[in-house]
Design a protein around this motif. Structure first.
Motif, short mmCIF file in Angstrom:
data_model
loop_
_atom_site.label_atom_id
_atom_site.label_comp_id
_atom_site.label_asym_id
_atom_site.label_seq_id
_atom_site.Cartn_x
_atom_site.Cartn_y
_atom_site.Cartn_z
N ASP A 150 95.56 93.86 59.35
CA ASP A 150 94.63 92.97 60.15
C ASP A 150 94.50 91.69 59.45
N VAL A 151 95.07 90.66 60.15
CA VAL A 151 94.86 89.29 59.96
C VAL A 151 94.15 88.59 60.91
N PRO A 168 88.97 92.67 57.76
CA PRO A 168 90.46 92.34 57.71
C PRO A 168 90.97 92.10 56.50
N HIS A 169 92.18 92.37 56.41
CA HIS A 169 93.05 92.16 55.11
C HIS A 169 92.95 90.80 54.60
N ASN A 175 83.85 91.15 48.66
CA ASN A 175 85.02 91.94 48.83
C ASN A 175 86.24 91.08 49.09
N TYR A 176 86.05 89.84 48.93
CA TYR A 176 87.15 88.62 48.99
C TYR A 176 87.37 87.91 48.32
N VAL A 234 91.82 74.02 54.28
CA VAL A 234 92.05 75.25 54.50
C VAL A 234 91.68 76.32 53.36
N ALA A 235 91.40 77.43 53.85
CA ALA A 235 91.09 78.46 52.95
C ALA A 235 91.56 79.75 53.51
N VAL A 236 91.85 80.48 52.12
CA VAL A 236 92.40 82.12 52.65
C VAL A 236 91.51 82.98 51.88
N LEU A 237 90.89 83.89 52.65
CA LEU A 237 90.39 85.07 52.13
C LEU A 237 91.30 85.93 52.25
N VAL A 238 91.33 86.87 51.04
CA VAL A 238 91.94 88.22 50.82
C VAL A 238 91.19 89.10 50.36
#
Length: 166
Positions: A21-22, A46-47, A70-71, A85-89
């Motif tokens: 889930d993205v 989401p993942h 949790n990210y 830009v940012a990425v949350l995993v």
């Protein structure tokens, strides 16, 4: 209001038992959308979430826009007036941050999600509008990000209105 795109990445690689889930968000400044982001994360878990046009700078800590513990967050900031830009995993996802991120000149973050069957590289991109010179650099960086990768997902805002993306 956040412009949200959702992608269910279905692949046998995941080993998750379901689709990956993205989300990709065009925030046009994430600072005033903290509540919206928190609701999205809590409701959907989401993942991975890619965010473009964060409009953050290095003085702003990650918890200024994401309070969900949790990210894990990776960012490439420009300044508070534009871009970024940012990425949350999600912390339950096994990932690797490739060394190539240090070499990229564009507003791009690349991240490898590692699964039982292999690796999927996610490339999150923001290109400011109206500058063809920057477009060339972005395309060069995307090429660098995707070399030797068998599974790649590229998402973001390319600001190329003349292209029919469908």
């Amino acid at each position: 209001m956040v412009n949200v795109s959702r992608l269910y990445y279905k692949t046998e690689l995941t080993g998750l038992g379901s689709a990956l889930d993205v989300y990709c968000l065009n925030a046009n400044s994430i600072k005033n959308k903290v509540r919206d982001l928190d609701l999205l994360l809590k409701a959907n878990k989401p993942h991975l979430v890619g965010i473009v046009e964060t409009k953050l700078n290095s003085d702003m800590p990650d918890n200024s826009f994401c309070t969900d513990k949790n990210y894990i967050i990776f960012r490439k900031d420009r300044n508070e007036f534009g871009g970024g830009v940012a990425v949350l995993v999600r912390d339950s996802v096994h990932f690797v941050l490739p060394d190539l991120n240090k070499r990229l000149v564009s507003e791009i973050v690349a991240l490898d999600l590692v699964f039982k069957g292999g690796i999927v590289r996610f490339v999150i991109v923001y290109r400011p509008p109206g500058n063809d010179i920057i477009l060339g650099a972005v395309l060069d960086d995307i090429t660098t990000c995707t070399e030797n990768c068998s599974s790649v997902v590229i998402m973001g805002d390319f600001n190329v209105p003349t292209v029919n993306w469908q």
